[in-house]
Design a protein around this motif. Structure first.
Motif, PDB file in Angstrom:
ATOM      1  N   ALA A 152     -18.284 -14.527  28.651  1.00 32.11           N
ATOM      2  CA  ALA A 152     -18.470 -14.935  27.260  1.00 32.11           C
ATOM      3  C   ALA A 152     -18.673 -16.441  27.174  1.00 32.11           C
ATOM      4  CB  ALA A 152     -17.277 -14.503  26.424  1.00 32.11           C
ATOM      5  N   SER A 153     -17.898 -17.186  27.985  1.00 37.18           N
ATOM      6  CA  SER A 153     -18.046 -18.641  27.968  1.00 37.18           C
ATOM      7  C   SER A 153     -19.438 -19.034  28.439  1.00 37.18           C
ATOM      8  CB  SER A 153     -17.005 -19.299  28.876  1.00 37.18           C
ATOM      9  OG  SER A 153     -15.721 -18.841  28.519  1.00 37.18           O
ATOM     10  N   LEU A 154     -19.913 -18.324  29.477  1.00 38.15           N
ATOM     11  CA  LEU A 154     -21.249 -18.632  29.987  1.00 38.15           C
ATOM     12  C   LEU A 154     -22.311 -18.330  28.935  1.00 38.15           C
ATOM     13  CD1 LEU A 154     -20.949 -17.358  33.638  1.00 38.15           C
ATOM     14  CD2 LEU A 154     -21.323 -19.701  32.884  1.00 38.15           C
ATOM     15  N   VAL A 155     -22.129 -17.212  28.230  1.00 33.16           N
ATOM     16  CA  VAL A 155     -23.091 -16.867  27.183  1.00 33.16           C
ATOM     17  C   VAL A 155     -23.092 -17.955  26.109  1.00 33.16           C
ATOM     18  CG1 VAL A 155     -23.620 -15.241  25.337  1.00 33.16           C
ATOM     19  CG2 VAL A 155     -23.000 -14.396  27.597  1.00 33.16           C
ATOM     20  N   MET A 156     -21.872 -18.428  25.771  1.00 31.84           N
ATOM     21  CA  MET A 156     -21.808 -19.498  24.769  1.00 31.84           C
ATOM     22  C   MET A 156     -22.511 -20.748  25.275  1.00 31.84           C
ATOM     23  SD  MET A 156     -18.178 -19.307  22.810  1.00 31.84           S
ATOM     24  CE  MET A 156     -17.096 -19.232  24.209  1.00 31.84           C
ATOM     25  N   LEU A 157     -22.348 -21.015  26.567  1.00 35.04           N
ATOM     26  CA  LEU A 157     -22.994 -22.176  27.157  1.00 35.04           C
ATOM     27  C   LEU A 157     -24.517 -22.035  27.085  1.00 35.04           C
ATOM     28  CD1 LEU A 157     -22.278 -24.813  28.736  1.00 35.04           C
ATOM     29  CD2 LEU A 157     -22.788 -23.527  30.814  1.00 35.04           C
ATOM     30  N   VAL A 158     -24.999 -20.830  27.441  1.00 36.25           N
ATOM     31  CA  VAL A 158     -26.444 -20.593  27.376  1.00 36.25           C
ATOM     32  C   VAL A 158     -26.923 -20.780  25.934  1.00 36.25           C
ATOM     33  CG1 VAL A 158     -28.252 -18.857  27.587  1.00 36.25           C
ATOM     34  CG2 VAL A 158     -26.518 -19.077  29.366  1.00 36.25           C
ATOM     35  N   ASN A 159     -26.157 -20.252  24.988  1.00 38.29           N
ATOM     36  CA  ASN A 159     -26.543 -20.400  23.580  1.00 38.29           C
ATOM     37  C   ASN A 159     -26.578 -21.867  23.167  1.00 38.29           C
ATOM     38  OD1 ASN A 159     -26.948 -17.739  23.176  1.00 38.29           O
ATOM     39  ND2 ASN A 159     -24.971 -17.346  22.204  1.00 38.29           N
ATOM     40  N   LEU A 160     -25.614 -22.628  23.701  1.00 34.97           N
ATOM     41  CA  LEU A 160     -25.595 -24.052  23.386  1.00 34.97           C
ATOM     42  C   LEU A 160     -26.861 -24.719  23.927  1.00 34.97           C
ATOM     43  CD1 LEU A 160     -23.805 -26.324  22.180  1.00 34.97           C
ATOM     44  CD2 LEU A 160     -23.065 -26.798  24.513  1.00 34.97           C
ATOM     45  N   ILE A 161     -27.228 -24.334  25.147  1.00 37.84           N
ATOM     46  CA  ILE A 161     -28.448 -24.898  25.741  1.00 37.84           C
ATOM     47  C   ILE A 161     -29.661 -24.507  24.900  1.00 37.84           C
ATOM     48  CG2 ILE A 161     -29.950 -24.845  27.777  1.00 37.84           C
ATOM     49  CD1 ILE A 161     -27.383 -24.459  29.448  1.00 37.84           C
ATOM     50  N   VAL A 162     -29.661 -23.251  24.447  1.00 40.57           N
ATOM     51  CA  VAL A 162     -30.767 -22.799  23.597  1.00 40.57           C
ATOM     52  C   VAL A 162     -30.817 -23.634  22.317  1.00 40.57           C
ATOM     53  CG1 VAL A 162     -31.576 -20.917  22.130  1.00 40.57           C
ATOM     54  CG2 VAL A 162     -30.849 -20.452  24.469  1.00 40.57           C
ATOM     55  N   ASP A 163     -29.635 -23.892  21.745  1.00 42.73           N
ATOM     56  CA  ASP A 163     -29.601 -24.690  20.516  1.00 42.73           C
ATOM     57  C   ASP A 163     -30.146 -26.091  20.760  1.00 42.73           C
ATOM     58  OD1 ASP A 163     -28.680 -22.770  18.841  1.00 42.73           O
ATOM     59  OD2 ASP A 163     -26.561 -23.218  19.188  1.00 42.73           O
TER      60      ASP A 163
END
Lengths: 336, 323
Positions: free
Chosen positions: A311-322
């Motif tokens: 989940a943390s990694l997904v959040m990180l990926v989402n942050l990168i996407v943002d």
């Protein structure tokens, strides 16, 4: 841009704690405890059962267990697996490169084929190519993964003998694990042919795993392009006498990329969680397989820790996407 | 030889209910340095005519013409690479909605430099300096700073100035302005029109000004073409058109101007509506709404005929007595 980023990061903290809470509660809602599951039909005396639970720390009140777990997480300690007695983090780290390797290749394949295919379909809307592309992507989108995987194995491994059936590398090679990525380790090792073997092993799982992202990316690219190509600024770009290539690949794609990047980010998030079916079919020792087995064993620490890391990694990926979103879209980059 | 020569231009769009003819048999000559106004209601084919000329109509539009040439170059079936060398350089266009006509992902400077680089090339620093000069020329304040701005950071009027700067960047010989002020505030409208007129005089370029504002026509153009439901109805010098319109539609249009209705309780109007795809009359297309209509008008479509210095498409053109 900084304020935009700060707001994004600010959102991550509550989400993080929400995930800790949810994984903790949900796993314990599943009937059966680790002891019962391990013993199966034979049963156990209540005293011994209680002793084993105490040993695992499961006899304490839920609130106390939870606080202990949170304290551990904040210290960077995700606990020890009930079944292997190994620290969860170490187990995760040893399996994760396999998942990353597969995810990276699958997303790369999806992007490299999906975006050009989508652009072309958007440009030639209504053409034979467009219809073929849309049909193919719909097929890829709706095809059962396990069937598709087996079909490929039957064709390319069993009948044509082009690719191996499963695993990450041929058993005759002994490759030291340096990075955990088989292809890189094989390159680093002195074994002749190891790299080729690793690549051949990677081929079919990559195709199977890339099928869905490829279809999603191609369709998203097509519809984003269709929308953007109808915009006034595209007419302006053409009125300026720019070449069709520049109009499409710079003026249109730059705007269309905004939704496409979002979709790619989401797909990476999904794949990082482990491609359960693909990893199972190809005996790929990754995170997906590990987590499914942990559910069967009611291995609470593995599930809690594994889901939390993913989940943390997904959040990180989402942050990168943002961030990418902000870089692509000046309206976000410059406040508002 | 006129700069722009169009003969019998027809533009059609296939629709589910049959073919929609957006432009029907349009003839047009435009001389170097001349300013032509095209007026007409929305959907009368003004913009489509110019987009067809630019080759900017979207698929599946069908464009046919007996002749369509710019400075002797046949614009029909022009190879894409050849067309790209003309568009943006010799013929430039300014559009109706400035806010959406600039690419939101690129800075004003990038889009200006791109126009210059495509047709003239040159070093980056020199191009940048020219972009700043262009912004200054079209009245963008603080151009050194504004060149880094993105379209969403500018007002509609500023965006239109940038569009104009982009259009005149390569000193075109023909500038097409497609309702350049429709989307802007009234106070800005006059400024933009003034700017266009000034640039036109200064650079000696020909200009086509598409509008539905008769006031704009009176002030800004040499000749006027009046269009109605895909057909040109009348072509006259501005002065002649305002003093003695020859087509009943033009006359009715002028009659409806608020300035000419001072002291009356109601504005004079043209009864009825523009015919659609299904109810196009077989004769003169204006016949259902014309107060001078007779049997011939209903059956035989009139063709555009020369009348003194102008042209009119009517069986019974109005007499030449000044009003």
């Amino acid at each position: 841009m900084l304020r935009y980023l700060a707001a994004r990061i600010g959102l991550i903290v509550p989400t993080f704690f929400g995930i800790i809470f949810l994984t903790f509660i949900l796993i314990r809602l599943v009937p059966g405890d680790p002891v019962e599951v391990r013993l199966g039909e034979r049963g156990i005396e209540p005293e011994r059962h209680a002793a084993l639970l105490r040993q695992m720390g499961l006899d304490k009140p839920l609130a106390e267990q939870f606080l202990g777990y949170v304290a551990g997480v904040l210290r960077g300690d995700l606990g020890v697996s009930f079944s292997t007695q190994q620290p969860v983090l170490r187990e995760f780290m040893s399996l994760f490169p396999a998942t990353i390797e597969l995810t990276f290749c699958a997303v790369l394949l999806g992007v490299l084929i999906g975006i050009p295919a989508g652009i072309l379909a958007g440009m030639k809307r209504g053409s034979l190519y467009d219809h073929l592309m849309m049909t193919a992507s719909l097929t890829g989108y709706s095809m059962p993964i396990f069937w598709w995987g087996l079909l490929l194995i039957l064709t390319f491994s069993v009948n044509l003998h082009w690719t191996p059936v499963s695993g990450r590398i041929d058993l005759s090679y002994f490759v030291d694990s340096v990075t955990g990525f088989m292809t890189i380790d094989a390159l680093l090792s002195d074994e002749r042919g190891a790299f080729r073997s690793a690549i051949m092993h990677l081929m079919l799982p990559t195709i199977v795993l890339a099928t869905l992202p490829l279809a999603v990316i191609a369709r998203m690219t097509r519809s984003a392009m269709l929308e953007v190509l109808g915009e006034n600024y595209i007419r302006t770009a053409r009125a300026k006498g720019l070449s069709a290539l520049r109009v499409v690949n710079l003026h249109a794609l730059r705007n269309a990329l905004i939704p496409i990047v979002t979709v790619i980010g989401l797909q990476i998030g999904v794949l990082l969680g482990g491609a359960i079916i693909t990893e199972t079919i190809f005996s790929w020792p990754g995170i997906g397989k590990w987590l499914v087995e942990a559910i069967a064993r009611r291995d609470y620490p593995v599930l809690q820790g594994g889901v939390l890391i993913i989940a943390s990694l997904v959040m990180l990926v989402n942050l990168i996407v943002d961030v990418a979103y902000g870089l692509l879209n000046p309206r976000i980059r410059h406040g508002r | 030889m006129p700069l722009l020569e169009i003969r019998n231009l027809t533009v059609e769009f296939p629709t589910d209910d049959g073919t929609f003819r957006a432009v029907d048999g349009l003839d047009l000559d435009l001389d170097r340095g001349e300013v032509l106004g095209i007026v007409g209601e929305s959907g009368s084919g003004k913009s489509v005519t110019m987009l067809a000329l630019m080759g900017l109509l979207p698929w599946p539009a069908r464009v046919r013409a007996d002749r369509m040439s710019f400075d002797g170059i046949d614009l029909r079936n022009l190879r894409a690479s050849r067309r790209q060398r003309i568009m943006g350089k010799d013929i430039a266009m300014v559009f109706q909605e400035p806010m959406t006509s600039l690419n939101p992902c690129f800075s004003v400077g990038f889009q200006l430099v791109e126009a210059l680089k495509t047709h003239e090339g040159g070093a980056r620093i020199a191009l940048r300096r020219r972009a700043v000069e262009l912004l200054e020329k079209v009245g963008v304040p603080d151009p050194e700073r504004r060149i880094h701005a993105f379209p969403h950071q500018l007002s509609g009027g500023m965006c239109q100035r940038v569009m104009i700067a982009m259009a005149i960047a390569c000193r075109p010989r023909l500038l097409i302005a497609d309702e350049p002020t429709t989307a802007l505030d009234v106070t800005i409208q006059a400024e933009i029109l003034g700017l266009l007129a000034e640039l036109q005089r200064e650079q000696g370029m020909a200009m086509v000004l598409i509008t539905h504002d008769m006031g704009v026509v009176a002030e800004a153009v040499d000749r006027v073409m009046v269009m109605y439901a895909s057909q040109p109805f009348e072509l006259q010098t501005t002065r002649a058109l305002f003093e003695c319109p020859r087509h009943p539609y033009t006359a009715a249009l002028l009659e409806a101007l608020p300035e000419r209705n001072r002291g009356k309780r109601r504005l004079s109007v043209i009864p009825g509506t523009v015919p659609g795809l299904a109810d196009r009359p077989s004769g003169c297309i204006f016949s259902p709404r014309c107060q001078f209509v007779d049997a011939r008008c209903r059956d035989v479509p009139p063709s555009l005929v020369g009348l003194n210095a102008g042209q009119v498409r009517c069986h019974h053109p109005l007499s030449e007595q000044p009003r």
